[in-house]
Design an enzyme around this catalytic site. Structure first.
Site, mmCIF file in Angstrom:
data_model
loop_
_atom_site.group_PDB
_atom_site.id
_atom_site.type_symbol
_atom_site.label_atom_id
_atom_site.label_comp_id
_atom_site.label_asym_id
_atom_site.label_seq_id
_atom_site.Cartn_x
_atom_site.Cartn_y
_atom_site.Cartn_z
ATOM 1 N N HIS A 72 -14.980 -5.867 1.023
ATOM 2 C CA HIS A 72 -15.586 -4.906 1.954
ATOM 3 C C HIS A 72 -16.624 -4.069 1.226
ATOM 4 C CE1 HIS A 72 -12.598 -4.804 5.547
ATOM 5 N NE2 HIS A 72 -12.898 -6.031 5.164
ATOM 6 N N TYR A 200 -12.381 5.081 9.742
ATOM 7 C CA TYR A 200 -11.619 6.326 9.613
ATOM 8 C C TYR A 200 -12.150 7.263 10.693
ATOM 9 C CZ TYR A 200 -10.066 5.011 4.870
ATOM 10 O OH TYR A 200 -9.497 4.385 3.783
ATOM 11 N N PRO A 292 -2.539 9.243 2.042
ATOM 12 C CA PRO A 292 -3.165 7.917 1.996
ATOM 13 C C PRO A 292 -4.622 7.857 2.483
ATOM 14 C CG PRO A 292 -1.570 8.037 3.774
ATOM 15 C CD PRO A 292 -1.466 9.323 3.036
ATOM 16 N N LYS A 296 -5.756 5.741 -2.173
ATOM 17 C CA LYS A 296 -5.720 5.902 -3.624
ATOM 18 C C LYS A 296 -4.340 5.729 -4.265
ATOM 19 C CE LYS A 296 -9.927 6.322 -4.324
ATOM 20 N NZ LYS A 296 -10.322 4.932 -4.288
ATOM 21 N N TYR A 384 -14.421 6.353 -3.505
ATOM 22 C CA TYR A 384 -13.690 5.358 -2.719
ATOM 23 C C TYR A 384 -13.584 4.024 -3.469
ATOM 24 C CZ TYR A 384 -11.636 3.267 1.420
ATOM 25 O OH TYR A 384 -10.756 2.660 2.280
HETATM 26 P P1 RFL Z 1 6.846 2.097 -5.684
HETATM 27 O O1 RFL Z 1 6.070 1.098 -4.903
HETATM 28 O O2 RFL Z 1 7.567 3.154 -4.958
HETATM 29 O O3 RFL Z 1 7.870 1.260 -6.581
HETATM 30 C C1 RFL Z 1 8.896 1.889 -7.303
HETATM 31 C C2 RFL Z 1 10.037 0.925 -7.427
HETATM 32 O O4 RFL Z 1 11.079 1.551 -8.174
HETATM 33 C C3 RFL Z 1 12.300 1.245 -7.552
HETATM 34 N N1 RFL Z 1 13.305 2.259 -7.913
HETATM 35 C C4 RFL Z 1 14.227 2.059 -8.874
HETATM 36 N N2 RFL Z 1 14.463 1.024 -9.674
HETATM 37 C C5 RFL Z 1 15.508 1.127 -10.537
HETATM 38 N N3 RFL Z 1 16.324 2.198 -10.588
HETATM 39 C C6 RFL Z 1 16.136 3.258 -9.788
HETATM 40 N N4 RFL Z 1 16.976 4.288 -9.811
HETATM 41 C C7 RFL Z 1 15.039 3.228 -8.887
HETATM 42 N N5 RFL Z 1 14.561 4.067 -7.955
HETATM 43 C C8 RFL Z 1 13.508 3.481 -7.379
HETATM 44 C C9 RFL Z 1 11.987 1.223 -6.060
HETATM 45 O O5 RFL Z 1 12.954 0.502 -5.326
HETATM 46 C C10 RFL Z 1 10.618 0.563 -6.071
HETATM 47 O O6 RFL Z 1 10.721 -0.838 -5.946
HETATM 48 O O7 RFL Z 1 5.939 2.833 -6.778
HETATM 49 P P2 RFL Z 1 4.714 2.240 -7.657
HETATM 50 O O8 RFL Z 1 5.078 0.900 -8.244
HETATM 51 O O9 RFL Z 1 4.305 3.340 -8.539
HETATM 52 O O10 RFL Z 1 3.561 1.914 -6.608
HETATM 53 C C11 RFL Z 1 2.931 2.944 -5.924
HETATM 54 C C12 RFL Z 1 2.564 2.495 -4.525
HETATM 55 O O11 RFL Z 1 3.647 1.829 -3.919
HETATM 56 C C13 RFL Z 1 2.181 3.695 -3.670
HETATM 57 O O12 RFL Z 1 1.286 4.556 -4.348
HETATM 58 C C14 RFL Z 1 1.524 3.336 -2.354
HETATM 59 O O13 RFL Z 1 2.203 2.369 -1.631
HETATM 60 C C15 RFL Z 1 1.447 4.627 -1.538
HETATM 61 N N6 RFL Z 1 1.374 4.349 -0.142
HETATM 62 C C16 RFL Z 1 0.185 3.971 0.333
HETATM 63 N N7 RFL Z 1 -0.894 3.957 -0.504
HETATM 64 C C17 RFL Z 1 -2.077 3.580 -0.043
HETATM 65 O O14 RFL Z 1 -3.040 3.558 -0.837
HETATM 66 N N8 RFL Z 1 -2.216 3.214 1.280
HETATM 67 C C18 RFL Z 1 -1.140 3.197 2.161
HETATM 68 O O15 RFL Z 1 -1.280 2.842 3.316
HETATM 69 C C19 RFL Z 1 0.109 3.595 1.705
HETATM 70 N N9 RFL Z 1 1.189 3.619 2.513
HETATM 71 C C20 RFL Z 1 2.520 4.429 0.678
HETATM 72 C C21 RFL Z 1 2.410 4.033 2.020
HETATM 73 C C22 RFL Z 1 3.763 4.882 0.183
HETATM 74 C C23 RFL Z 1 4.894 4.971 0.996
HETATM 75 N N10 RFL Z 1 6.129 5.518 0.434
HETATM 76 C C24 RFL Z 1 6.287 5.631 -0.989
HETATM 77 C C25 RFL Z 1 7.141 6.112 1.151
HETATM 78 C C26 RFL Z 1 3.535 4.059 2.840
HETATM 79 C C27 RFL Z 1 4.777 4.542 2.353
HETATM 80 C C28 RFL Z 1 5.944 4.518 3.303
HETATM 81 C C1 PHB Z 2 -3.985 0.236 4.924
HETATM 82 O O1 PHB Z 2 -4.609 -0.775 5.253
HETATM 83 O O2 PHB Z 2 -2.753 0.271 4.941
HETATM 84 C C2 PHB Z 2 -4.741 1.439 4.511
HETATM 85 C C3 PHB Z 2 -6.114 1.377 4.342
HETATM 86 C C4 PHB Z 2 -6.815 2.509 3.971
HETATM 87 C C5 PHB Z 2 -6.138 3.690 3.770
HETATM 88 C C6 PHB Z 2 -4.758 3.764 3.919
HETATM 89 C C7 PHB Z 2 -4.059 2.631 4.295
HETATM 90 O O3 PHB Z 2 -6.840 4.806 3.418
#
Ligand code: RFL
Ligand code: PHB
Length: 389
Positions: A72, A200, A292, A296, A384
């Site tokens: 993109h 957005y 989000p 980032k 971005y």
């Molecule tokens: P993660 O993905 O949370 O992975 C951490 C892992 O550690 C495990 N864990 C343990 N393992 C062993 N012992 C323990 N006691 C443990 N406790 C926890 C967990 O089960 C998990 O598998 O962190 P990581 O790897 O740092 O990655 C970060 C990303 O996942 C996160 O920044 C993004 O997903 C944030 N986020 C989003 N970011 C975006 O850029 N766009 C999004 O749309 C977006 N949606 C989200 C999200 C984060 C969410 N969370 C954390 C609730 C949606 C949600 C619901």
């Molecule tokens: C997504 O595709 O899940 C997404 C994309 C852009 C964002 C957040 C989430 O800023």
């Protein structure tokens, strides 16, 4: 059991670090609290910076991202009837890649399996010991047995709720937090995306985002009250509300269908300082969370992993621990800039229940600046597509 780097958490941060270290002959063990199926069922981020894509290549796991990811070159911002395209390629010469976090995680698990690297799933009672000595170790329960892993270093990649951050003594740890009075309700549906690029949209009714995973899979979000539950919204209500918030041309062409996943995520800004203590190093959500709105979260996790990987390489290959000693400082410099950007995008595009008329007018002026000033668009685009690391 002994390893060089014990990694707590089998999400994207832990797996990427493990794979990068493996390519340079450094041993890791990954401990994950949940099952692999559970980790792979979580729908989260979808936009990868080029820095992330480069790390996936360096880890030898970029093949499917290259063939299935979508490049993109811009996004559209819409605000109360006005629309603006931010042209990343023209402004920065760079782009982002659309490839879901679930697919990234799957590719990393597949590579880990192929290399025969040890991963313990469904670990309970993970606790970290002797982090401030040269001989840290971790204990946990696995298949009913008390297990112990000794290592040179511990990487805390266990997300916001994991035990690693809590292992830094409270007297040393400083946490910064900002919460927002709303969440995002997200829907995944097997429908063609409404637009070729992300939209957005800020509207009087609240924020909306049109995103995607591939040409047959759309991801949409709307801002919702924190008190809402996903079951409060049936599919029709969600689509109706989304249409009211998207620009009119998009709303008119939106193709709707059954949701295959629906969830609500609260919005939060959070940073823990320092990100290291003794032989423990935090990466990703274990150390920081962003709302989000700038996509980032996952990308900042990757920049931490990039810094830690290079610091560990210098230690193991050259016997030089300077970069390890500076890890927290180096990572935090970039993290705070990303925090600023994510907070700014959130403030620009969301409706705040208690916003003053003054704050509303300045948000509108901010949007006007973006429309009128290439310098303002440049700052947005530069952030971005991702600051360098
Ligand atoms: P993660 O993905 O949370 O992975 C951490 C892992 O550690 C495990 N864990 C343990 N393992 C062993 N012992 C323990 N006691 C443990 N406790 C926890 C967990 O089960 C998990 O598998 O962190 P990581 O790897 O740092 O990655 C970060 C990303 O996942 C996160 O920044 C993004 O997903 C944030 N986020 C989003 N970011 C975006 O850029 N766009 C999004 O749309 C977006 N949606 C989200 C999200 C984060 C969410 N969370 C954390 C609730 C949606 C949600 C619901
Ligand atoms: C997504 O595709 O899940 C997404 C994309 C852009 C964002 C957040 C989430 O800023």
């Amino acid at each position: 059991m002994r390893t060089q780097v014990a990694i707590i958490g089998g999400g994207p941060s832990g797996l990427l670090l493990g794979q990068l270290l493996h390519t340079r002959g450094i041993d890791t063990v990954v401990l994950e609290r949940r099952s692999r199926e559970h980790v792979l069922s979580r729908i989260r981020a979808g936009v990868l910076e080029t820095g992330f894509a480069e790390l996936m290549h360096e880890a030898g796991t970029g093949e499917r991202m290259d063939s299935d990811g979508l490049i993109h070159e811009g996004v559209t911002l819409a605000c109360r009837g006005r629309q603006l395209r931010i042209d990343f390629e023209a402004l920065t010469g760079r782009h982002v890649v659309i490839y879901g976090q679930t697919e990234v995680t799957r590719d990393l698990y597949d590579a880990r399996d192929k290399a025969g690297l040890p991963t313990f799933f469904e670990c309970a009672d993970v606790s970290l010991h002797d982090l401030n000595t040269d001989t840290p170790h971790i204990t946990f329960l696995h298949e009913g047995r008390e297990t112990r892993i000794e290592s040179d270093f511990v990487a805390g990649c266990d997300g916001f709720h994991g035990p690693s951050r809590q292992a830094i003594p409270e007297s040393v740890r400083h946490e910064f937090e900002k919460t927002y009075p709303f969440g995002w309700l997200g829907v995944l549906s097997e429908t063609p995306p409404v637009s070729e690029e992300l939209i957005y949209a800020g509207s009087e009714r609240g924020f909306a985002l049109a995103s995607m995973r591939n040409p047959g899979l759309s991801r949409y979000y709307i801002q919702c009250p924190l008190s809402n539950h996903p079951d409060d919204w049936d599919d029709d209500e969600f689509w109706q509300e989304l249409k009211r918030r998207l620009p009119q041309d998009a709303a008119e062409t939106l193709i709707t269908g059954p949701s295959i996943e629906k969830s609500i995520a609260p919005l939060r800004s959070f940073v823990c300082e320092p990100m290291q203590w003794g032989r423990l190093f935090l990466c990703g959500d274990a150390a920081h969370i962003v709302p989000p709105t700038g996509a980032k979260g996952l990308n900042t996790a990757a920049s931490d992993v990039g810094y830690l990987f290079r610091a560990l390489l210098r230690h193991y290959l050259r016997g030089d621990s300077t970069a390890l000693g500076e890890y927290s400082e180096t990572a935090l410099r970039r993290i705070w800039k990303t925090q600023r950007f994510s907070w700014w995008m959130t403030t620009l595009l969301h409706s705040f229940p208690d916003r003053s008329e003054f704050d509303q007018r300045t948000a509108e002026a901010e949007f006007a600046m973006l429309q009128e000033s290439e310098a303002a668009r440049h700052v947005l685009a530069e952030n971005y597509v991702g600051l360098p690391y």
